[in-house]
Design a protein around this motif. Sequence first.
Motif, short mmCIF file in Angstrom:
data_model
loop_
_atom_site.label_atom_id
_atom_site.label_comp_id
_atom_site.label_asym_id
_atom_site.label_seq_id
_atom_site.Cartn_x
_atom_site.Cartn_y
_atom_site.Cartn_z
N VAL A 287 0.86 -1.19 0.00
CA VAL A 287 0.00 0.00 0.00
C VAL A 287 0.89 1.23 0.00
O VAL A 287 1.85 1.32 0.78
CB VAL A 287 -0.94 0.02 1.23
CG1 VAL A 287 -1.69 1.35 1.30
CG2 VAL A 287 -1.92 -1.13 1.17
N ALA A 288 0.59 2.17 -0.89
CA ALA A 288 1.32 3.44 -0.96
C ALA A 288 0.43 4.53 -0.37
O ALA A 288 -0.63 4.84 -0.91
CB ALA A 288 1.70 3.77 -2.39
N CYS A 289 0.87 5.12 0.75
CA CYS A 289 0.14 6.23 1.39
C CYS A 289 0.79 7.54 0.95
O CYS A 289 1.91 7.85 1.37
CB CYS A 289 0.21 6.09 2.91
SG CYS A 289 -0.56 4.59 3.57
N PHE A 290 0.08 8.31 0.14
CA PHE A 290 0.66 9.53 -0.43
C PHE A 290 0.39 10.73 0.46
O PHE A 290 -0.66 10.83 1.12
CB PHE A 290 0.10 9.78 -1.82
CG PHE A 290 0.65 8.86 -2.87
CD1 PHE A 290 1.83 9.19 -3.54
CD2 PHE A 290 0.02 7.67 -3.18
CE1 PHE A 290 2.36 8.33 -4.50
CE2 PHE A 290 0.53 6.81 -4.14
CZ PHE A 290 1.71 7.15 -4.81
N SER A 291 1.34 11.65 0.46
CA SER A 291 1.18 12.90 1.21
C SER A 291 -0.03 13.66 0.70
O SER A 291 -0.38 13.57 -0.48
CB SER A 291 2.43 13.76 1.07
OG SER A 291 3.58 13.08 1.55
N PHE A 318 -4.82 8.12 -1.52
CA PHE A 318 -4.54 9.54 -1.67
C PHE A 318 -5.39 10.34 -0.68
O PHE A 318 -6.59 10.10 -0.54
CB PHE A 318 -4.87 10.02 -3.09
CG PHE A 318 -3.93 9.52 -4.14
CD1 PHE A 318 -2.71 10.16 -4.36
CD2 PHE A 318 -4.25 8.41 -4.92
CE1 PHE A 318 -1.83 9.70 -5.33
CE2 PHE A 318 -3.38 7.95 -5.89
CZ PHE A 318 -2.17 8.59 -6.10
N TYR A 319 -4.73 11.28 0.01
CA TYR A 319 -5.42 12.28 0.83
C TYR A 319 -5.45 13.58 0.03
O TYR A 319 -4.40 14.06 -0.42
CB TYR A 319 -4.70 12.50 2.16
CG TYR A 319 -4.82 11.32 3.09
CD1 TYR A 319 -5.88 11.22 3.98
CD2 TYR A 319 -3.87 10.31 3.10
CE1 TYR A 319 -6.00 10.14 4.85
CE2 TYR A 319 -3.97 9.23 3.96
CZ TYR A 319 -5.03 9.15 4.83
OH TYR A 319 -5.15 8.09 5.68
N ILE A 320 -6.64 14.15 -0.12
CA ILE A 320 -6.79 15.32 -1.00
C ILE A 320 -7.50 16.44 -0.26
O ILE A 320 -8.55 16.23 0.37
CB ILE A 320 -7.58 14.93 -2.27
CG1 ILE A 320 -6.80 13.90 -3.08
CG2 ILE A 320 -7.88 16.17 -3.12
CD1 ILE A 320 -7.51 13.41 -4.31
N ILE A 339 -9.46 7.28 -2.36
CA ILE A 339 -9.31 8.71 -2.06
C ILE A 339 -10.04 9.04 -0.77
O ILE A 339 -11.18 8.62 -0.57
CB ILE A 339 -9.86 9.57 -3.22
CG1 ILE A 339 -8.97 9.42 -4.46
CG2 ILE A 339 -9.92 11.03 -2.81
CD1 ILE A 339 -9.48 10.18 -5.66
N SER A 340 -9.37 9.79 0.11
CA SER A 340 -9.99 10.29 1.34
C SER A 340 -9.83 11.80 1.40
O SER A 340 -8.76 12.33 1.07
CB SER A 340 -9.33 9.67 2.58
OG SER A 340 -9.57 8.28 2.64
N PRO A 341 -10.86 12.50 1.82
CA PRO A 341 -10.70 13.95 2.01
C PRO A 341 -9.81 14.22 3.21
O PRO A 341 -9.86 13.51 4.22
CB PRO A 341 -12.13 14.44 2.25
CG PRO A 341 -12.87 13.23 2.75
CD PRO A 341 -12.23 12.04 2.11
N TRP A 342 -8.97 15.23 3.10
CA TRP A 342 -8.09 15.62 4.20
C TRP A 342 -8.30 17.10 4.48
O TRP A 342 -7.69 17.96 3.87
CB TRP A 342 -6.63 15.33 3.84
CG TRP A 342 -5.70 15.49 5.02
CD1 TRP A 342 -4.74 16.44 5.18
CD2 TRP A 342 -5.67 14.68 6.19
NE1 TRP A 342 -4.10 16.27 6.38
CE2 TRP A 342 -4.64 15.19 7.03
CE3 TRP A 342 -6.39 13.57 6.62
CZ2 TRP A 342 -4.34 14.63 8.26
CZ3 TRP A 342 -6.08 13.02 7.85
CH2 TRP A 342 -5.07 13.54 8.65
#
Length: 533
Positions: A287-291, A318-320, A339-342
Amino acid sequence: MKNLSKNKMIPEVFYYVVILSQLTLTGSELPRAIREAIKHSSNVELQPNHTHFIYMSLWGKRFVRLFVFIGVCFGFLIAVTILAGLTIFDQQHNHIIHDYVARSDDIVVLSTTYYEESKSFPPNTAVILFNSVQVFHLKHSSLNVVAETMQGNVEVPFKIEPVINTIPFFCKWVPYLAIGQVPPDHVLLKLSTNKKDGMETRISPWPAIRIGESRAASPMFDPNTELEFRNQASAMTDCLLQYKESADFIIFPDPDDILVPSLGKNYFEEFTKLSLRTPFQTPRKVVACFSPLFLNERWQLLLTTVEIYSHYGAFMHFYIRSMITDLFTLIKENKNTRISPWPAIRIGESRAASPMFDPNTELEFRNQASAMTDCLLQYKESADFIIFPDPDDILVPSLGKNYFEEFTKAFNMFPTAGAIVYNMTQTTIESSTTPALFSPMSLLSSIKFKLFSRLPKVSLYYPLIEVCYNRIFYALKDIGTCRGPELCNIPPFPGLRCTNVASDFVTYKSYHNIYIHQLISTDFEDGENGCTL
Protein backbone atom coordinates in the motif's frame (compact mmCIF):
# COMPACT_ATOMS: atom_id res chain seq x y z
CA MET A 1 64.66 61.97 32.03
CA LYS A 2 66.26 61.50 35.43
CA ASN A 3 64.08 64.21 37.00
CA LEU A 4 61.03 62.69 35.34
CA SER A 5 61.72 59.31 36.89
CA LYS A 6 61.66 60.80 40.39
CA ASN A 7 58.17 62.27 39.95
CA LYS A 8 56.03 59.90 42.06
CA MET A 9 52.81 61.31 40.57
CA ILE A 10 53.48 59.55 37.25
CA PRO A 11 53.20 55.72 37.21
CA GLU A 12 56.19 53.73 36.09
CA VAL A 13 54.27 52.22 33.21
CA PHE A 14 54.39 55.67 31.64
CA TYR A 15 58.21 55.64 31.87
CA TYR A 16 58.34 52.37 30.01
CA VAL A 17 56.03 53.63 27.32
CA VAL A 18 58.18 56.72 26.84
CA ILE A 19 61.39 54.70 26.86
CA LEU A 20 60.06 52.12 24.39
CA SER A 21 58.78 54.87 22.15
CA GLN A 22 62.24 56.47 22.12
CA LEU A 23 63.85 53.14 21.35
CA THR A 24 61.44 52.59 18.49
CA LEU A 25 62.10 56.01 17.03
CA THR A 26 65.84 56.24 17.52
CA GLY A 27 66.87 52.59 17.60
CA SER A 28 69.52 53.54 20.21
CA GLU A 29 70.46 51.65 23.33
CA LEU A 30 69.41 52.87 26.76
CA PRO A 31 71.71 55.15 28.73
CA ARG A 32 73.39 53.43 31.63
CA ALA A 33 71.50 55.47 34.30
CA ILE A 34 68.11 54.52 32.85
CA ARG A 35 69.10 50.89 32.56
CA GLU A 36 70.15 50.86 36.21
CA ALA A 37 66.87 52.51 37.27
CA ILE A 38 64.75 50.01 35.40
CA LYS A 39 66.85 47.13 36.66
CA HIS A 40 66.39 48.32 40.23
CA SER A 41 62.59 48.82 39.93
CA SER A 42 61.84 45.54 38.14
CA ASN A 43 64.44 43.32 39.84
CA VAL A 44 65.47 41.80 36.54
CA GLU A 45 68.75 41.53 34.74
CA LEU A 46 68.68 43.71 31.61
CA GLN A 47 70.65 43.01 28.51
CA PRO A 48 71.44 45.43 25.72
CA ASN A 49 69.10 43.48 23.44
CA HIS A 50 65.96 45.55 22.91
CA THR A 51 63.62 42.56 22.55
CA HIS A 52 64.78 41.03 25.80
CA PHE A 53 64.43 44.41 27.48
CA ILE A 54 60.83 44.83 26.31
CA TYR A 55 59.91 41.29 27.40
CA MET A 56 61.42 41.61 30.87
CA SER A 57 59.91 45.06 31.38
CA LEU A 58 56.41 43.87 30.62
CA TRP A 59 56.77 41.09 33.17
CA GLY A 60 57.88 43.28 36.01
CA LYS A 61 56.14 42.76 39.35
CA ARG A 62 53.94 45.82 39.07
CA PHE A 63 52.84 44.87 35.54
CA VAL A 64 51.89 41.39 36.71
CA ARG A 65 49.72 42.88 39.43
CA LEU A 66 48.13 45.22 36.88
CA PHE A 67 47.36 42.38 34.47
CA VAL A 68 45.95 40.24 37.28
CA PHE A 69 43.72 43.10 38.42
CA ILE A 70 42.40 43.69 34.87
CA GLY A 71 41.79 39.95 34.44
CA VAL A 72 39.87 39.71 37.72
CA CYS A 73 37.71 42.70 36.79
CA PHE A 74 37.05 41.31 33.33
CA GLY A 75 36.15 37.89 34.75
CA PHE A 76 33.84 39.49 37.30
CA LEU A 77 32.00 41.37 34.54
CA ILE A 78 31.59 38.18 32.52
CA ALA A 79 30.26 36.31 35.56
CA VAL A 80 27.75 39.08 36.34
CA THR A 81 26.61 39.18 32.70
CA ILE A 82 26.14 35.40 32.56
CA LEU A 83 24.29 35.39 35.87
CA ALA A 84 21.97 38.18 34.74
CA GLY A 85 21.32 36.42 31.44
CA LEU A 86 20.52 33.13 33.14
CA THR A 87 18.19 34.90 35.57
CA ILE A 88 16.27 36.57 32.73
CA PHE A 89 16.15 33.30 30.75
CA ASP A 90 14.95 31.39 33.80
CA GLN A 91 12.19 33.93 34.43
CA GLN A 92 11.10 33.76 30.79
CA HIS A 93 11.34 29.97 30.80
CA ASN A 94 9.25 29.70 33.96
CA HIS A 95 6.74 32.15 32.50
CA ILE A 96 6.41 30.09 29.32
CA ILE A 97 6.09 26.81 31.25
CA HIS A 98 3.54 28.34 33.61
CA ASP A 99 1.59 29.72 30.67
CA TYR A 100 1.49 26.31 28.99
CA VAL A 101 0.59 24.45 32.18
CA ALA A 102 -2.03 26.86 33.50
CA ARG A 103 -3.93 27.61 30.33
CA SER A 104 -6.59 25.51 28.67
CA ASP A 105 -5.73 23.57 25.52
CA ASP A 106 -7.40 22.67 22.25
CA ILE A 107 -7.27 19.17 20.79
CA VAL A 108 -8.66 18.17 17.40
CA VAL A 109 -9.80 14.54 17.16
CA LEU A 110 -9.20 13.27 13.61
CA SER A 111 -10.09 9.58 13.89
CA THR A 112 -10.57 6.67 16.28
CA THR A 113 -9.64 3.17 15.09
CA TYR A 114 -10.69 0.00 16.91
CA TYR A 115 -8.61 -3.21 16.63
CA GLU A 116 -10.35 -6.36 17.80
CA GLU A 117 -7.19 -8.25 16.86
CA SER A 118 -3.92 -6.62 15.89
CA LYS A 119 -0.35 -7.43 14.89
CA SER A 120 1.11 -4.84 17.24
CA PHE A 121 -1.63 -3.91 19.78
CA PRO A 122 -3.26 -6.04 22.47
CA PRO A 123 -6.77 -7.32 21.66
CA ASN A 124 -9.61 -4.78 21.79
CA THR A 125 -7.37 -1.74 21.49
CA ALA A 126 -8.69 1.63 20.35
CA VAL A 127 -6.38 4.35 18.99
CA ILE A 128 -7.34 8.03 18.89
CA LEU A 129 -5.45 10.25 16.43
CA PHE A 130 -5.51 13.94 17.33
CA ASN A 131 -3.60 17.21 16.99
CA SER A 132 -2.64 19.53 19.81
CA VAL A 133 0.08 21.84 21.10
CA GLN A 134 3.54 20.26 21.14
CA VAL A 135 3.81 20.11 24.96
CA PHE A 136 0.38 18.54 25.43
CA HIS A 137 1.83 15.15 26.43
CA LEU A 138 3.92 16.86 29.13
CA LYS A 139 0.76 18.27 30.70
CA HIS A 140 -1.56 15.30 30.19
CA SER A 141 -0.40 11.70 30.36
CA SER A 142 -3.76 10.22 29.38
CA LEU A 143 -7.30 10.87 28.18
CA ASN A 144 -10.26 9.43 30.06
CA VAL A 145 -12.50 7.30 27.85
CA VAL A 146 -15.82 5.89 29.04
CA ALA A 147 -16.81 2.58 27.45
CA GLU A 148 -20.52 1.83 27.56
CA THR A 149 -21.17 -1.90 27.99
CA MET A 150 -24.24 -4.02 28.63
CA GLN A 151 -23.17 -4.31 32.29
CA GLY A 152 -22.54 -0.58 32.78
CA ASN A 153 -19.97 2.11 32.11
CA VAL A 154 -16.24 1.46 32.43
CA GLU A 155 -13.68 4.29 32.51
CA VAL A 156 -10.45 3.51 30.66
CA PRO A 157 -7.33 5.74 30.64
CA PHE A 158 -5.86 6.13 27.15
CA LYS A 159 -2.11 6.71 27.22
CA ILE A 160 -0.96 9.72 25.17
CA GLU A 161 2.06 9.34 22.90
CA PRO A 162 3.50 11.84 20.39
CA VAL A 163 3.62 10.50 16.84
CA ILE A 164 7.12 11.87 16.25
CA ASN A 165 9.62 13.46 18.59
CA THR A 166 11.74 15.51 16.18
CA ILE A 167 9.23 18.04 14.83
CA PRO A 168 10.85 21.49 14.36
CA PHE A 169 10.25 23.45 17.54
CA PHE A 170 8.75 26.37 15.67
CA CYS A 171 5.70 24.26 14.66
CA LYS A 172 3.53 24.64 17.74
CA TRP A 173 1.03 21.89 16.87
CA VAL A 174 1.86 18.20 16.37
CA PRO A 175 0.04 14.85 16.00
CA TYR A 176 -0.60 12.52 18.94
CA LEU A 177 -1.97 9.04 19.57
CA ALA A 178 -4.05 8.05 22.60
CA ILE A 179 -4.05 4.26 23.02
CA GLY A 180 -6.12 2.10 25.37
CA GLN A 181 -7.76 -1.30 25.80
CA VAL A 182 -11.54 -1.29 25.99
CA PRO A 183 -13.98 -4.02 27.10
CA PRO A 184 -14.76 -6.46 24.27
CA ASP A 185 -18.51 -6.00 24.74
CA HIS A 186 -18.41 -2.21 24.48
CA VAL A 187 -21.32 -0.53 22.73
CA LEU A 188 -20.03 3.03 22.60
CA LEU A 189 -16.82 4.90 23.43
CA LYS A 190 -16.92 8.47 24.71
CA LEU A 191 -14.37 10.94 26.01
CA SER A 192 -15.38 11.75 29.58
CA THR A 193 -15.37 15.45 30.42
CA ASN A 194 -16.12 15.49 34.13
CA LYS A 195 -16.75 19.07 35.15
CA LYS A 196 -16.93 19.31 38.93
CA ASP A 197 -18.28 22.82 39.45
CA GLY A 198 -20.81 23.06 42.25
CA MET A 199 -24.42 24.09 41.80
CA GLU A 200 -25.19 27.78 42.19
CA THR A 201 -28.53 29.12 43.31
CA ARG A 202 -29.71 32.47 41.96
CA ILE A 203 -33.12 34.05 42.57
CA SER A 204 -34.64 36.64 40.27
CA PRO A 205 -37.99 38.43 40.67
CA TRP A 206 -40.61 37.59 38.03
CA PRO A 207 -43.49 40.07 38.33
CA ALA A 208 -46.95 39.93 36.94
CA ILE A 209 -47.45 42.35 34.07
CA ARG A 210 -48.94 45.75 34.85
CA ILE A 211 -49.79 48.06 31.94
CA GLY A 212 -51.36 50.90 33.91
CA GLU A 213 -54.45 52.94 33.08
CA SER A 214 -53.13 54.55 29.89
CA ARG A 215 -53.53 51.72 27.44
CA ALA A 216 -55.05 50.92 24.08
CA ALA A 217 -56.93 47.91 25.39
CA SER A 218 -59.97 48.03 27.63
CA PRO A 219 -59.35 49.54 31.09
CA MET A 220 -60.59 46.27 32.57
CA PHE A 221 -58.15 44.15 30.51
CA ASP A 222 -55.54 42.16 32.49
CA PRO A 223 -52.79 40.79 30.16
CA ASN A 224 -51.79 38.17 32.71
CA THR A 225 -55.04 36.32 32.02
CA GLU A 226 -54.05 35.98 28.38
CA LEU A 227 -50.44 34.92 28.90
CA GLU A 228 -49.34 31.30 28.73
CA PHE A 229 -49.23 29.80 32.24
CA ARG A 230 -47.18 32.11 34.52
CA ASN A 231 -45.70 33.67 31.39
CA GLN A 232 -43.22 30.82 31.73
CA ALA A 233 -42.16 30.82 28.07
CA SER A 234 -40.88 34.38 28.52
CA ALA A 235 -39.17 33.43 31.79
CA MET A 236 -37.44 30.45 30.17
CA THR A 237 -36.38 32.61 27.23
CA ASP A 238 -35.04 35.26 29.62
CA CYS A 239 -33.01 32.60 31.45
CA LEU A 240 -31.71 31.23 28.15
CA LEU A 241 -30.57 34.67 27.00
CA GLN A 242 -28.69 35.21 30.28
CA TYR A 243 -26.83 31.89 30.38
CA LYS A 244 -26.50 30.81 26.75
CA GLU A 245 -22.94 32.13 26.42
CA SER A 246 -21.55 30.78 29.71
CA ALA A 247 -23.34 27.48 30.31
CA ASP A 248 -22.47 24.13 28.76
CA PHE A 249 -26.06 22.87 29.19
CA ILE A 250 -29.35 24.52 30.14
CA ILE A 251 -32.34 22.52 31.40
CA PHE A 252 -35.91 23.78 31.95
CA PRO A 253 -37.55 21.74 34.76
CA ASP A 254 -40.56 22.56 36.94
CA PRO A 255 -39.88 22.75 40.70
CA ASP A 256 -41.59 19.40 41.17
CA ASP A 257 -39.51 17.71 38.45
CA ILE A 258 -36.54 15.66 39.70
CA LEU A 259 -33.97 14.67 37.09
CA VAL A 260 -31.67 11.88 38.27
CA PRO A 261 -28.52 11.44 36.11
CA SER A 262 -28.17 7.93 34.71
CA LEU A 263 -25.11 8.29 32.51
CA GLY A 264 -22.97 10.40 34.82
CA LYS A 265 -22.40 11.43 38.40
CA ASN A 266 -23.92 14.89 38.05
CA TYR A 267 -25.70 17.18 35.64
CA PHE A 268 -22.43 18.67 34.45
CA GLU A 269 -20.93 15.42 33.27
CA GLU A 270 -20.43 15.75 29.54
CA PHE A 271 -19.34 13.22 26.93
CA THR A 272 -17.75 13.38 23.52
CA LYS A 273 -18.88 10.48 21.39
CA LEU A 274 -16.06 8.86 19.45
CA SER A 275 -16.83 7.70 15.92
CA LEU A 276 -15.23 4.27 15.76
CA ARG A 277 -13.88 2.77 12.58
CA THR A 278 -12.25 -0.59 11.97
CA PRO A 279 -9.09 -1.00 9.88
CA PHE A 280 -9.32 -2.25 6.32
CA GLN A 281 -9.53 -6.03 6.10
CA THR A 282 -8.92 -6.64 2.39
CA PRO A 283 -5.40 -8.10 2.06
CA ARG A 284 -2.94 -5.88 0.18
CA LYS A 285 0.62 -6.82 -0.56
CA VAL A 286 1.86 -3.22 -0.89
CA VAL A 287 0.00 0.00 0.00
CA ALA A 288 1.32 3.44 -0.96
CA CYS A 289 0.14 6.23 1.39
CA PHE A 290 0.66 9.53 -0.43
CA SER A 291 1.18 12.90 1.21
CA PRO A 292 -1.92 15.14 1.18
CA LEU A 293 -2.49 16.92 -2.14
CA PHE A 294 -3.66 20.52 -2.37
CA LEU A 295 -4.29 22.87 -5.32
CA ASN A 296 -3.39 19.89 -7.46
CA GLU A 297 -3.52 20.33 -11.22
CA ARG A 298 -0.36 18.61 -12.53
CA TRP A 299 -2.26 15.80 -14.20
CA GLN A 300 0.74 14.72 -16.29
CA LEU A 301 2.73 13.90 -13.16
CA LEU A 302 -0.05 12.36 -11.10
CA LEU A 303 -1.45 10.14 -13.85
CA THR A 304 2.05 8.86 -14.64
CA THR A 305 2.61 8.13 -10.95
CA VAL A 306 -0.64 6.18 -10.72
CA GLU A 307 0.22 4.10 -13.79
CA ILE A 308 3.74 3.27 -12.60
CA TYR A 309 2.71 2.34 -9.06
CA SER A 310 -0.12 0.21 -10.46
CA HIS A 311 2.33 -1.50 -12.80
CA TYR A 312 4.57 -2.49 -9.91
CA GLY A 313 1.70 -3.82 -7.80
CA ALA A 314 0.89 -1.05 -5.32
CA PHE A 315 -2.54 -0.07 -4.04
CA MET A 316 -2.60 3.72 -3.60
CA HIS A 317 -4.32 5.81 -0.93
CA PHE A 318 -4.54 9.54 -1.67
CA TYR A 319 -5.42 12.28 0.83
CA ILE A 320 -6.79 15.32 -1.00
CA ARG A 321 -7.56 18.84 0.12
CA SER A 322 -8.26 20.25 -3.33
CA MET A 323 -7.79 19.09 -6.93
CA ILE A 324 -9.13 20.11 -10.32
CA THR A 325 -12.34 18.16 -10.82
CA ASP A 326 -11.52 16.31 -14.02
CA LEU A 327 -8.25 15.00 -12.63
CA PHE A 328 -10.06 14.03 -9.41
CA THR A 329 -12.56 12.00 -11.45
CA LEU A 330 -9.81 10.13 -13.31
CA ILE A 331 -7.95 9.23 -10.11
CA LYS A 332 -11.12 8.18 -8.32
CA GLU A 333 -12.13 5.80 -11.13
CA ASN A 334 -8.83 3.90 -11.03
CA LYS A 335 -9.34 0.45 -9.49
CA ASN A 336 -6.04 0.61 -7.61
CA THR A 337 -6.70 3.87 -5.77
CA ARG A 338 -8.70 5.02 -2.78
CA ILE A 339 -9.31 8.71 -2.06
CA SER A 340 -9.99 10.29 1.34
CA PRO A 341 -10.70 13.95 2.01
CA TRP A 342 -8.09 15.62 4.20
CA PRO A 343 -9.59 18.82 5.58
CA ALA A 344 -7.92 21.82 7.07
CA ILE A 345 -8.57 22.01 10.81
CA ARG A 346 -11.41 24.24 11.96
CA ILE A 347 -11.78 24.76 15.70
CA GLY A 348 -14.67 27.23 15.61
CA GLU A 349 -15.28 30.17 17.92
CA SER A 350 -15.33 28.18 21.17
CA ARG A 351 -11.68 27.49 21.82
CA ALA A 352 -9.01 27.73 24.47
CA ALA A 353 -6.55 29.49 22.16
CA SER A 354 -6.86 33.03 20.83
CA PRO A 355 -9.94 33.64 18.63
CA MET A 356 -7.57 34.62 15.83
CA PHE A 357 -5.43 31.48 16.13
CA ASP A 358 -5.36 29.23 13.04
CA PRO A 359 -3.86 25.82 13.95
CA ASN A 360 -3.12 25.07 10.29
CA THR A 361 -0.36 27.68 10.36
CA GLU A 362 1.31 25.79 13.23
CA LEU A 363 1.02 22.25 11.84
CA GLU A 364 3.93 20.58 10.12
CA PHE A 365 3.50 20.99 6.38
CA ARG A 366 -0.04 19.96 5.31
CA ASN A 367 -0.38 18.09 8.62
CA GLN A 368 1.14 15.24 6.65
CA ALA A 369 2.53 13.39 9.66
CA SER A 370 -1.05 12.96 10.87
CA ALA A 371 -2.19 11.85 7.41
CA MET A 372 0.57 9.26 7.17
CA THR A 373 -0.25 8.00 10.67
CA ASP A 374 -3.94 7.80 9.77
CA CYS A 375 -3.09 5.75 6.67
CA LEU A 376 -0.84 3.45 8.70
CA LEU A 377 -3.58 2.84 11.26
CA GLN A 378 -6.01 1.85 8.49
CA TYR A 379 -3.74 -0.56 6.58
CA LYS A 380 -1.34 -1.93 9.21
CA GLU A 381 -3.35 -5.10 9.75
CA SER A 382 -4.07 -6.00 6.10
CA ALA A 383 -0.96 -4.87 4.17
CA ASP A 384 2.34 -6.72 3.98
CA PHE A 385 4.25 -3.51 3.27
CA ILE A 386 3.32 0.19 3.47
CA ILE A 387 5.31 2.94 1.74
CA PHE A 388 5.01 6.71 2.17
CA PRO A 389 5.94 8.51 -1.07
CA ASP A 390 5.19 11.96 -2.41
CA PRO A 391 3.24 12.11 -5.68
CA ASP A 392 6.40 13.12 -7.54
CA ASP A 393 8.43 10.21 -6.12
CA ILE A 394 8.85 7.27 -8.50
CA LEU A 395 10.31 4.12 -6.97
CA VAL A 396 11.62 1.63 -9.54
CA PRO A 397 12.32 -1.85 -8.08
CA SER A 398 15.90 -3.07 -8.50
CA LEU A 399 15.85 -6.30 -6.44
CA GLY A 400 12.66 -7.78 -7.85
CA LYS A 401 10.08 -7.49 -10.60
CA ASN A 402 7.59 -5.64 -8.43
CA TYR A 403 7.38 -3.82 -5.10
CA PHE A 404 6.44 -6.94 -3.12
CA GLU A 405 9.52 -8.85 -4.33
CA GLU A 406 11.67 -5.74 -3.83
CA PHE A 407 10.67 -5.22 -0.20
CA THR A 408 10.68 -8.92 0.64
CA LYS A 409 14.29 -9.27 -0.51
CA ALA A 410 15.29 -6.01 1.16
CA PHE A 411 13.96 -7.07 4.57
CA ASN A 412 15.49 -10.52 4.16
CA MET A 413 18.82 -8.76 3.75
CA PHE A 414 18.16 -6.66 6.88
CA PRO A 415 15.87 -8.83 9.06
CA THR A 416 16.06 -6.60 12.14
CA ALA A 417 15.18 -3.38 10.31
CA GLY A 418 11.91 -1.67 11.15
CA ALA A 419 11.91 0.43 7.98
CA ILE A 420 13.96 0.89 4.82
CA VAL A 421 14.80 4.28 3.31
CA TYR A 422 15.74 4.68 -0.34
CA ASN A 423 18.13 7.31 -1.66
CA MET A 424 16.53 9.78 -4.04
CA THR A 425 17.95 11.28 -7.23
CA GLN A 426 16.50 14.37 -8.89
CA THR A 427 15.45 13.86 -12.49
CA THR A 428 13.56 15.75 -15.18
CA ILE A 429 11.00 14.48 -17.66
CA GLU A 430 9.39 15.88 -20.75
CA SER A 431 5.65 15.67 -21.20
CA SER A 432 3.08 17.12 -23.52
CA THR A 433 0.82 19.83 -22.16
CA THR A 434 -1.81 18.87 -24.73
CA PRO A 435 -4.13 16.27 -23.19
CA ALA A 436 -4.87 14.58 -26.52
CA LEU A 437 -1.19 13.84 -27.01
CA PHE A 438 -0.41 12.81 -23.44
CA SER A 439 0.79 9.29 -22.62
CA PRO A 440 1.35 8.33 -18.96
CA MET A 441 3.90 5.77 -20.13
CA SER A 442 5.57 8.05 -22.68
CA LEU A 443 8.99 7.16 -21.34
CA LEU A 444 8.33 3.48 -22.01
CA SER A 445 6.15 3.43 -25.07
CA SER A 446 4.52 5.60 -27.71
CA ILE A 447 0.91 4.82 -26.79
CA LYS A 448 -1.29 7.90 -26.93
CA PHE A 449 -4.55 8.43 -25.08
CA LYS A 450 -7.60 10.69 -25.92
CA LEU A 451 -9.83 10.42 -22.25
CA PHE A 452 -8.02 13.43 -21.25
CA SER A 453 -9.39 16.19 -23.50
CA ARG A 454 -10.84 18.30 -20.65
CA LEU A 455 -7.60 18.51 -18.73
CA PRO A 456 -5.92 21.94 -18.74
CA LYS A 457 -3.09 22.85 -21.08
CA VAL A 458 -1.77 25.65 -18.84
CA SER A 459 -0.77 25.37 -15.19
CA LEU A 460 -2.22 28.03 -12.94
CA TYR A 461 -1.29 26.83 -9.47
CA TYR A 462 2.08 25.24 -10.08
CA PRO A 463 3.88 28.55 -10.85
CA LEU A 464 2.33 30.09 -7.73
CA ILE A 465 3.38 27.14 -5.58
CA GLU A 466 6.88 27.20 -7.07
CA VAL A 467 7.28 30.89 -6.18
CA CYS A 468 5.89 30.21 -2.71
CA TYR A 469 8.23 27.24 -2.14
CA ASN A 470 11.22 29.28 -3.22
CA ARG A 471 10.20 31.97 -0.76
CA ILE A 472 9.40 29.86 2.29
CA PHE A 473 11.79 26.94 1.81
CA TYR A 474 14.74 27.68 -0.43
CA ALA A 475 15.36 31.40 0.10
CA LEU A 476 16.07 30.71 3.79
CA LYS A 477 13.87 33.61 4.85
CA ASP A 478 11.60 33.66 7.90
CA ILE A 479 13.71 31.05 9.68
CA GLY A 480 11.93 29.98 12.83
CA THR A 481 8.39 30.00 11.43
CA CYS A 482 6.25 26.96 10.75
CA ARG A 483 6.16 26.73 6.98
CA GLY A 484 3.13 25.40 5.14
CA PRO A 485 0.79 26.13 2.21
CA GLU A 486 -1.17 28.63 4.32
CA LEU A 487 1.73 31.04 3.73
CA CYS A 488 1.10 30.94 -0.04
CA ASN A 489 -1.04 33.63 -1.65
CA ILE A 490 -3.62 31.80 -3.78
CA PRO A 491 -6.17 33.91 -5.72
CA PRO A 492 -9.55 32.61 -6.94
CA PHE A 493 -9.90 31.54 -10.58
CA PRO A 494 -13.52 32.01 -11.68
CA GLY A 495 -14.61 29.33 -14.12
CA LEU A 496 -12.00 26.75 -13.04
CA ARG A 497 -13.71 23.56 -11.91
CA CYS A 498 -12.10 22.22 -8.75
CA THR A 499 -12.98 19.57 -6.17
CA ASN A 500 -12.38 20.82 -2.63
CA VAL A 501 -12.85 19.34 0.83
CA ALA A 502 -15.82 20.36 2.96
CA SER A 503 -15.79 19.42 6.64
CA ASP A 504 -17.65 19.93 9.90
CA PHE A 505 -16.19 20.00 13.39
CA VAL A 506 -18.05 19.99 16.70
CA THR A 507 -16.64 21.50 19.89
CA TYR A 508 -16.97 20.04 23.38
CA LYS A 509 -15.90 22.15 26.34
CA SER A 510 -14.90 21.51 29.93
CA TYR A 511 -12.76 18.39 29.66
CA HIS A 512 -10.64 19.55 32.59
CA ASN A 513 -8.72 22.37 30.85
CA ILE A 514 -9.20 21.03 27.33
CA TYR A 515 -11.44 22.08 24.47
CA ILE A 516 -12.13 19.07 22.24
CA HIS A 517 -12.79 19.77 18.57
CA GLN A 518 -13.91 16.60 16.79
CA LEU A 519 -14.06 16.04 13.05
CA ILE A 520 -17.58 14.65 12.54
CA SER A 521 -18.00 14.73 8.77
CA THR A 522 -15.91 15.38 5.69
CA ASP A 523 -16.61 15.08 1.99
CA PHE A 524 -15.74 16.49 -1.41
CA GLU A 525 -17.64 19.30 -3.11
CA ASP A 526 -17.27 20.64 -6.63
CA GLY A 527 -16.79 24.33 -7.23
CA GLU A 528 -16.45 26.68 -10.18
CA ASN A 529 -14.14 29.26 -8.59
CA GLY A 530 -10.85 27.37 -8.43
CA CYS A 531 -9.14 25.37 -5.71
CA THR A 532 -8.91 26.35 -2.06
CA LEU A 533 -6.85 25.36 0.94
